[in-house]
Design an enzyme around this catalytic site. Structure first.
Site, short mmCIF file in Angstrom:
data_model
loop_
_atom_site.label_atom_id
_atom_site.label_comp_id
_atom_site.label_asym_id
_atom_site.label_seq_id
_atom_site.Cartn_x
_atom_site.Cartn_y
_atom_site.Cartn_z
CG ASP A 133 -1.96 1.11 1.18
OD1 ASP A 133 -1.98 1.87 0.20
OD2 ASP A 133 -2.75 1.21 2.14
CG ASP A 338 -3.55 4.61 -3.11
OD1 ASP A 338 -2.60 4.09 -2.50
OD2 ASP A 338 -4.72 4.55 -2.71
#
Length: 464
Positions: A133, A338
């Site tokens: 992440d 992201d």
């Protein structure tokens, strides 16, 4: 004359296709394999070459068993993705208002029932599967003894049997850094010198526990005294992963903690969601280990002291099927990239224009009902394959990202009777756009935190 015009028109269409502005999409290729086996969660490979350690990367659902309610599962995932996006927007608003190479296999998260991606690392001598992440900073894993833990196929990390585990104290710099890394300051009881952490995510997920340090091994590269969260109370949409790897830019992120080893550079190539596909996470700045098929094009990271943990780019243009779009929003900076967000979100004005141009080029196909956040859907059950307009994103400088054909459509029904354009609109024009992992497939994305730039190149993701 009419025949001549038709021939000219057909010639032009062929030229567009040959330039890569349209792509052939096999509808079967987007249907997710249902062969996940939780027992293989820690079996991902690694290798070392040219001084780089490569970790196999897979989609997170690779850990799960067969999915019974396919549509229900997809609905929940997109709802969760929407909550994540709202959380990111909220974090941004709140903030604004107030040389060794390691290559790690990166995998589809299908096996642990999520649309994110996972890698296997060794912590304290035990293999653990964690979600990758770039929108988070603190790495954490579920720990024994656990007051509340979700189910995972791997044994919980036990700090008591690790010879190198140490608790992080309240007066340490790492504890003081928690506020910036997680949004919550370190918690210290009157009689407890150990620093406790709290991480809350926008979808209601959370991890609470104590801050610790241990020996982390990425492929074959050891990282001593790596600070991470030892989660004693964890709940949420983490599938069956053992925890999360934070690749953000704060001092507690894995990238910052290993900057003396890897130079603050990492890259990944995200595979398709099919559980048999693998990609790679590479830590370090040796581009010779990449397998890109096009040159790397770079764009600068937009400096923003208030949002310095995020990776922000300046989007200057978009083309659909070779047709360049115009928007007053281009060139003003401020789009996140992201790995944890699934579907790309764009300001309403840009999304509306993309949708109109796409529908003009992808005409003649029967419509289908919208699905969750996806409002442009088709019934393609009568087709084995289709030619679809592809998407290119242009960034300040020479940055260019071509969206792989597999990242254009989101298969809702397995018979292709409901297939949706895999893009969504933000709620408001002033919200910041987000490039999700679905559109990053089969692209080598390079993050250089020292040179403050991000690069893109085409690459068919394969660990082999």
């Amino acid at each position: 004359m009419a025949v001549l015009l038709i021939l000219v028109a057909l010639c032009c269409i062929g030229e567009v296709t040959s330039l890569g502005e349209k792509g052939v999409l096999s509808l079967r290729s987007l249907q997710w394999a249902q062969t996940g086996d939780g027992r293989r969660c820690s079996s991902q490979k690694s290798r070392t070459e040219n001084g780089a350690t490569t970790l196999e990367m897979k989609h997170r659902d690779y850990c799960s068993g067969p999915i019974r309610d396919w549509e229900g599962k997809l609905q929940k995932r997109l709802i969760a993705d929407g909550v994540r996006v709202r959380s990111i927007q909220s974090r941004i608003k709140n903030v604004v208002s107030t040389q060794i190479e390691t290559q790690i296999p990166i995998s589809s998260g299908v096996r642990v029932q999520t649309l994110n991606y996972i890698v296997t690392v060794a912590l304290g001598g035990r293999n653990l599967t964690v979600i990758v992440d770039t929108g988070s900073d603190l790495t954490w894993v579920q720990c024994q003894p656990c007051k509340l833990c979700y189910s995972q196929p791997e044994p919980l990390f036990n700090p008591l049997i690790s010879p190198s585990y140490q608790s992080v104290q309240c007066d340490s710099q790492a504890c003081h850094t928690l506020q910036y890394a997680t949004g919550n300051s370190g918690l210290c009881g009157n009689n407890a010198p150990t620093c406790n952490y709290v991480v809350n995510y926008g979808d209601g997920s959370y991890s609470h526990g104590e801050l610790g340090s241990d020996r982390l091994v990425l492929g074959t590269t050891p990282v001593e005294n790596f600070v991470f969260g030892c989660g004693r109370n964890n709940k949420g949409l983490f599938g069956a992963a053992s925890g999360l790897m934070g690749l953000g830019r704060s001092d507690l992120s894995l990238i910052s903690q290993t900057s003396n080893v890897f130079g603050g550079v990492f890259s990944y190539c995200l595979p398709d969601s099919d559980s048999t596909d693998s990609g790679s996470l590479i830590l370090g700045n040796d581009t010779s280990v990449y397998k890109n098929t096009t040159p790397i094009s770079y764009t600068r990271l937009v400096p923003n002291p208030q949002l310095s943990s995020f990776y922000i780019l300046n989007l200057t243009g978009i083309s659909v099927g070779g047709v360049a779009l115009s928007s007053s929003s281009f060139g003003k900076g401020g789009i996140l990239i992201d790995s944890g967000t699934v579907i790309t979100r764009l300001p309403p004005s840009i999304y509306t224009t993309i949708k109109a141009v796409f529908l003009k080029q992808f005409s003649g196909y029967p419509p289908a009902p919208s699905f969750s956040i996806l409002d442009t859907c088709f019934n393609l059950s009568a087709y084995a394959e289709v030619n679809i307009p592809t998407l290119k994103l242009w960034f300040e400088g020479d940055g260019e990202m071509s969206v792989d054909v597999s990242g254009m459509f989101y298969i809702v029904k397995r018979d292709a009777s409901q297939v949706c354009l895999a893009l969504a609109s933000l709620a408001y024009e002033d919200e910041i756009g987000i490039i999700g992992n679905y559109q990053q497939r089969n692209t080598r994305v390079i993050y250089d935190t020292q040179q403050m730039k991000v690069g893109f190149a085409r690459e068919m993701c394969s660990f082999s």
